[in-house]
Scaffold this motif. Structure first.
Motif, short mmCIF file in Angstrom:
data_model
loop_
_atom_site.label_atom_id
_atom_site.label_comp_id
_atom_site.label_asym_id
_atom_site.label_seq_id
_atom_site.Cartn_x
_atom_site.Cartn_y
_atom_site.Cartn_z
N LEU A 128 0.37 75.30 15.76
CA LEU A 128 -0.52 75.68 16.86
C LEU A 128 0.26 75.76 18.17
O LEU A 128 1.23 75.02 18.38
CB LEU A 128 -1.64 74.65 17.02
N ASP A 129 -0.20 76.61 19.06
CA ASP A 129 0.38 76.73 20.39
C ASP A 129 -0.47 75.88 21.34
O ASP A 129 -1.37 76.39 22.00
CB ASP A 129 0.40 78.20 20.80
N LEU A 130 -0.21 74.58 21.32
CA LEU A 130 -1.04 73.64 22.07
C LEU A 130 -0.66 73.62 23.55
O LEU A 130 0.51 73.50 23.90
CB LEU A 130 -0.90 72.23 21.49
N GLY A 131 -1.66 73.74 24.40
CA GLY A 131 -1.46 73.66 25.83
C GLY A 131 -1.70 72.25 26.35
O GLY A 131 -2.03 71.32 25.59
N ARG A 132 -1.57 72.10 27.65
CA ARG A 132 -1.77 70.79 28.28
C ARG A 132 -3.16 70.23 28.00
O ARG A 132 -3.32 69.05 27.72
CB ARG A 132 -1.56 70.88 29.78
N GLU A 133 -4.17 71.10 28.11
CA GLU A 133 -5.54 70.63 27.88
C GLU A 133 -5.74 70.16 26.44
O GLU A 133 -6.46 69.19 26.20
CB GLU A 133 -6.55 71.74 28.20
N ASP A 134 -5.09 70.83 25.49
CA ASP A 134 -5.19 70.43 24.09
C ASP A 134 -4.57 69.07 23.85
O ASP A 134 -5.04 68.30 23.03
CB ASP A 134 -4.47 71.44 23.19
N ARG A 135 -3.48 68.81 24.54
CA ARG A 135 -2.73 67.57 24.33
C ARG A 135 -3.23 66.40 25.18
O ARG A 135 -2.76 65.28 25.04
CB ARG A 135 -1.24 67.81 24.60
N ALA A 136 -4.20 66.67 26.03
CA ALA A 136 -4.75 65.60 26.86
C ALA A 136 -5.45 64.57 25.98
O ALA A 136 -5.96 64.90 24.90
CB ALA A 136 -5.75 66.19 27.86
N PRO A 137 -5.48 63.32 26.42
CA PRO A 137 -6.19 62.30 25.65
C PRO A 137 -7.68 62.63 25.56
O PRO A 137 -8.30 63.07 26.53
CB PRO A 137 -5.99 61.02 26.46
N SER A 138 -8.23 62.44 24.40
CA SER A 138 -9.65 62.71 24.17
C SER A 138 -10.51 61.69 24.92
O SER A 138 -10.20 60.50 24.92
CB SER A 138 -9.96 62.63 22.68
N CYS A 139 -11.57 62.17 25.54
CA CYS A 139 -12.53 61.27 26.19
C CYS A 139 -13.48 60.68 25.16
O CYS A 139 -14.17 59.71 25.44
CB CYS A 139 -13.34 62.04 27.23
N ILE A 140 -13.53 61.31 23.98
CA ILE A 140 -14.47 60.89 22.94
C ILE A 140 -13.86 59.86 22.00
O ILE A 140 -14.51 58.89 21.64
CB ILE A 140 -14.95 62.12 22.15
N ARG A 141 -12.62 60.09 21.62
CA ARG A 141 -11.98 59.19 20.66
C ARG A 141 -10.65 58.69 21.21
O ARG A 141 -9.74 59.47 21.46
CB ARG A 141 -11.72 59.92 19.35
N GLN A 142 -10.56 57.40 21.36
CA GLN A 142 -9.34 56.78 21.87
C GLN A 142 -8.21 57.00 20.87
O GLN A 142 -8.39 56.89 19.66
CB GLN A 142 -9.57 55.29 22.09
N GLY A 143 -7.03 57.34 21.39
CA GLY A 143 -5.85 57.52 20.55
C GLY A 143 -5.73 58.91 19.97
O GLY A 143 -4.81 59.17 19.19
N GLU A 144 -6.65 59.81 20.31
CA GLU A 144 -6.57 61.19 19.83
C GLU A 144 -6.39 62.14 21.00
O GLU A 144 -6.75 61.83 22.13
CB GLU A 144 -7.85 61.59 19.08
N GLN A 145 -5.85 63.31 20.68
CA GLN A 145 -5.74 64.37 21.66
C GLN A 145 -6.95 65.30 21.52
O GLN A 145 -7.60 65.34 20.48
CB GLN A 145 -4.45 65.16 21.45
N VAL A 146 -7.24 66.04 22.58
CA VAL A 146 -8.42 66.90 22.61
C VAL A 146 -8.44 67.89 21.44
O VAL A 146 -9.49 68.12 20.84
CB VAL A 146 -8.48 67.64 23.97
N TRP A 147 -7.31 68.48 21.06
CA TRP A 147 -7.29 69.50 20.01
C TRP A 147 -7.79 68.95 18.67
O TRP A 147 -8.31 69.71 17.85
CB TRP A 147 -5.89 70.10 19.83
N GLU A 148 -7.65 67.66 18.47
CA GLU A 148 -8.05 67.06 17.19
C GLU A 148 -9.57 67.17 16.96
O GLU A 148 -10.02 67.11 15.82
CB GLU A 148 -7.57 65.62 17.10
#
Length: 111
Positions: A42-62
């Motif tokens: 995947l071509d992940l951008g900054r927003e994709d790699r940001a920490p998820s607000c929903i799940r601790q320890g995950e990135q947004v793309w997950e």
């Protein structure tokens, strides 16, 4: 040029799942294996790699990968359509899924 801002879509993640499973001799992977491997597909951008607000320890793309699994009963989802199976935390290509990838490659399209 790498993606610096735009988010990947659920379709992008679905294509990456198919590419990864299609390249795997077994055609299957655990969700954890997919989480580890898919950034290379995947071509992940900054927003994709940001920490998820929903799940601790995950990135947004997950979240898109979780949606792929959680929406498995919705028409159009590859699990619902019988292209992949999901059981006990593992996703596996079905024979129909392998055929789909083969047709895509033979047609000159990226699976």
């Amino acid at each position: 040029m790498p993606n610096t801002n735009a988010r990947v879509s659920e379709v992008d993640v679905t294509v990456a799942v198919f590419r990864f499973l299609g390249a795997s001799p077994s055609g299957e992977a655990s969700v954890d294996q997919l989480k580890a491997a898919l950034p290379a597909y995947l071509d992940l951008g900054r927003e994709d790699r940001a920490p998820s607000c929903i799940r601790q320890g995950e990135q947004v793309w997950e979240q898109q990968l979780r949606n792929f699994i959680n929406h498995r009963l919705k028409p159009g989802n590859p699990i619902k359509e019988g292209l992949v199976s999901f059981m006990d935390g593992h996703i596996a290509l079905t024979p129909a899924g392998r055929d789909q990838i083969t047709r895509q490659v033979l047609a000159g399209r990226q699976p």
